[in-house]
Design a protein around this motif. Structure first.
Motif, PDB file in Angstrom:
ATOM      1  N   ARG A 114       0.828  -1.204   0.000  1.00 10.64           N
ATOM      2  CA  ARG A 114       0.000   0.000   0.000  1.00 10.64           C
ATOM      3  C   ARG A 114       0.862   1.253   0.000  1.00 10.64           C
ATOM      4  NH1 ARG A 114      -5.304   1.222   3.801  1.00 10.64           N
ATOM      5  NH2 ARG A 114      -5.562   3.416   3.223  1.00 10.64           N
ATOM      6  N   TYR A 129      -5.758   0.281  -5.985  1.00 10.08           N
ATOM      7  CA  TYR A 129      -6.387   0.308  -4.670  1.00 10.08           C
ATOM      8  C   TYR A 129      -7.525  -0.706  -4.591  1.00 10.08           C
ATOM      9  CZ  TYR A 129      -3.565   4.186  -3.152  1.00 10.08           C
ATOM     10  OH  TYR A 129      -2.497   4.950  -2.783  1.00 10.08           O
ATOM     11  N   LEU A 147      -7.207  -3.329  -1.761  1.00 13.33           N
ATOM     12  CA  LEU A 147      -8.138  -3.108  -0.653  1.00 13.33           C
ATOM     13  C   LEU A 147      -9.522  -3.702  -0.882  1.00 13.33           C
ATOM     14  CD1 LEU A 147      -7.388   0.681   0.038  1.00 13.33           C
ATOM     15  CD2 LEU A 147      -6.310  -1.305   1.111  1.00 13.33           C
ATOM     16  N   GLY A 148      -9.914  -3.868  -2.139  1.00 13.56           N
ATOM     17  CA  GLY A 148     -11.286  -4.228  -2.453  1.00 13.56           C
ATOM     18  C   GLY A 148     -12.122  -2.976  -2.636  1.00 13.56           C
ATOM     19  N   GLU A 154     -15.083  -1.973  -1.391  1.00 12.32           N
ATOM     20  CA  GLU A 154     -15.672  -1.345  -0.206  1.00 12.32           C
ATOM     21  C   GLU A 154     -14.653  -0.532   0.570  1.00 12.32           C
ATOM     22  OE1 GLU A 154     -18.192  -2.545   3.850  1.00 12.32           O
ATOM     23  OE2 GLU A 154     -17.812  -4.054   2.292  1.00 12.32           O
ATOM     24  N   GLU A 155     -13.482  -1.106   0.826  1.00 10.33           N
ATOM     25  CA  GLU A 155     -12.466  -0.372   1.591  1.00 10.33           C
ATOM     26  C   GLU A 155     -11.898   0.789   0.782  1.00 10.33           C
ATOM     27  OE1 GLU A 155      -8.398  -1.214   4.204  1.00 10.33           O
ATOM     28  OE2 GLU A 155      -9.606  -2.906   3.496  1.00 10.33           O
ATOM     29  N   ALA A 156     -11.816   0.632  -0.542  1.00 14.94           N
ATOM     30  CA  ALA A 156     -11.359   1.734  -1.394  1.00 14.94           C
ATOM     31  C   ALA A 156     -12.332   2.905  -1.311  1.00 14.94           C
ATOM     32  CB  ALA A 156     -11.206   1.265  -2.833  1.00 14.94           C
ATOM     33  N   ASN A 157     -13.623   2.615  -1.338  1.00 10.98           N
ATOM     34  CA  ASN A 157     -14.634   3.669  -1.180  1.00 10.98           C
ATOM     35  C   ASN A 157     -14.542   4.343   0.182  1.00 10.98           C
ATOM     36  OD1 ASN A 157     -16.323   4.019  -3.570  1.00 10.98           O
ATOM     37  ND2 ASN A 157     -16.946   1.887  -3.285  1.00 10.98           N
ATOM     38  N   THR A 158     -14.264   3.569   1.218  1.00  4.78           N
ATOM     39  CA  THR A 158     -14.100   4.123   2.561  1.00  4.78           C
ATOM     40  C   THR A 158     -12.918   5.071   2.619  1.00  4.78           C
ATOM     41  OG1 THR A 158     -15.076   2.154   3.586  1.00  4.78           O
ATOM     42  CG2 THR A 158     -13.706   3.537   4.989  1.00  4.78           C
ATOM     43  N   LEU A 159     -11.837   4.706   1.940  1.00  5.52           N
ATOM     44  CA  LEU A 159     -10.657   5.577   1.889  1.00  5.52           C
ATOM     45  C   LEU A 159     -10.995   6.892   1.211  1.00  5.52           C
ATOM     46  CD1 LEU A 159      -7.650   6.216   2.193  1.00  5.52           C
ATOM     47  CD2 LEU A 159      -7.226   4.849   0.119  1.00  5.52           C
ATOM     48  N   GLN A 170     -13.885   8.437   1.050  1.00  6.88           N
ATOM     49  CA  GLN A 170     -14.705   9.250   1.941  1.00  6.88           C
ATOM     50  C   GLN A 170     -13.884   9.845   3.079  1.00  6.88           C
ATOM     51  OE1 GLN A 170     -17.855  10.350   1.450  1.00  6.88           O
ATOM     52  NE2 GLN A 170     -17.409   9.414  -0.544  1.00  6.88           N
ATOM     53  N   SER A 171     -12.897   9.111   3.563  1.00 10.74           N
ATOM     54  CA  SER A 171     -12.015   9.629   4.606  1.00 10.74           C
ATOM     55  C   SER A 171     -11.205  10.814   4.093  1.00 10.74           C
ATOM     56  CB  SER A 171     -11.077   8.521   5.087  1.00 10.74           C
ATOM     57  OG  SER A 171     -10.131   9.024   6.013  1.00 10.74           O
TER      58      SER A 171
END
Length: 295
Positions: A170, A249, A253-254, A256-261, A263-264
């Motif tokens: 990463r 990414y 990450l997949g 879902e986790e890429a989308n979370t990143l 938004q963060s």
């Protein structure tokens, strides 16, 4: 962002402005050598989101200066971006036949012409900055040169080519994209800040962090769209990352986790701008567009 601010109208107005500035900066098709100049205009005009130009204009607003002062920076960064796309699409690089919904420059013309188009657009970008009356023009030239070169965009592309077929950590993936994509987005934002007669160090530092967040978010969204959208929507060939076995990414990450990143990064950017009023609305709107875009 205040409810009274209509980002779509602001963005549309400044996209039109950027297109007009670029049209004036580019040599006419009737100017010798006609074929090269026609190809340059083909590669630059009539397409693209102009996100980098918008960042330049928005940062200039926050720095308290006018769109007139930011025109050269907006044009310069879009010319560099167009140069990078022309070269990136060539067979020796990512080898793509489609860009912005139309044939890539080397397909519409030929490989040699596309190579010269990229070279000429890069030169023209620095001409735009060198010919302005902006007091901090030298800083702008230094900034864009660094962002374009081996420690910026070109360096990131080199790392990307060397990494094809390999699984990156990463940290390594983020470093590559902060060079390849992030450097020019950072430059676009700071070119706007340096369009002012004088720019406070504290503002430069804040915009530096904002633009780093946006550069990373832009790339993560690109990876998500490459994996989920179709070619017609993207205006370029979809699914190439997986086909070329590139680390992304999404692969790391997949979805879902890429989308979370994403938004963060969006929330972090809003927090950076929290101390400003309406003068930061355009930057807030761009952050939302980058993180929620579908193409």
């Amino acid at each position: 962002m205040t409810h009274s601010f209509a980002f779509e109208h602001w963005a549309s107005t400044h996209q039109v402005r950027a297109e007009q500035v670029l049209a004036r900066a580019l040599p006419g098709e009737e100017t010798l050598p006609e074929r090269l100049h026609a190809a340059m205009r083909y590669a630059v005009l009539g397409g693209g989101k102009r996100v980098r130009a918008l960042l330049c204009y928005a940062a200039a607003e926050l720095a308290g200066t006018t769109a007139d002062s930011a025109d050269a920076g907006a044009a310069a960064v879009e010319l560099i971006h167009a140069f990078s796309l022309v070269h990136d699409d060539m067979p020796c690089m990512d080898d793509d036949d489609l860009r912005r919904g139309k044939p890539s420059c080397h397909k519409q013309y030929d490989d040699a012409t596309a190579l010269l188009v990229g070279d000429a657009l890069q030169s023209l970008a620095f001409t735009c900055l060198a010919e302005t009356q902006v007091p901090q023009a030298l800083k702008q030239v230094q900034l864009l040169a660094h962002a374009t070169g081996s420690r910026g965009m070109c360096g990131g592309q080199s790392i990307d080519l060397q990494s094809t077929g390999k699984t990156l950590t990463r940290s390594a993936l983020e470093t590559m994209h902060q060079y390849k994509t992030g450097a020019l987005i950072r430059a676009a934002t700071l070119l706007g800040a340096y369009s002012a007669d004088k720019t406070e160090t504290s503002l430069v530092n804040l915009l530096d962090q904002y633009s780093r967040n946006m550069g990373l978010a832009f790339q993560v969204v690109d990876d998500i769209l490459d994996a989920t959208a179709d070619t017609q929507t993207l205006g370029k060939t979809a699914g190439k990352d997986a086909l070329q076995e590139k680390s992304t990414y999404v692969s790391l990450l997949g979805i879902e986790e890429a989308n979370t990143l994403v938004q963060s990064l969006y929330q972090q950017s809003l927090q950076l701008l929290a101390g400003f009023g309406t003068e930061a609305d355009a930057l807030r709107g761009i952050a939302r567009f980058i993180c929620e875009r579908q193409f």
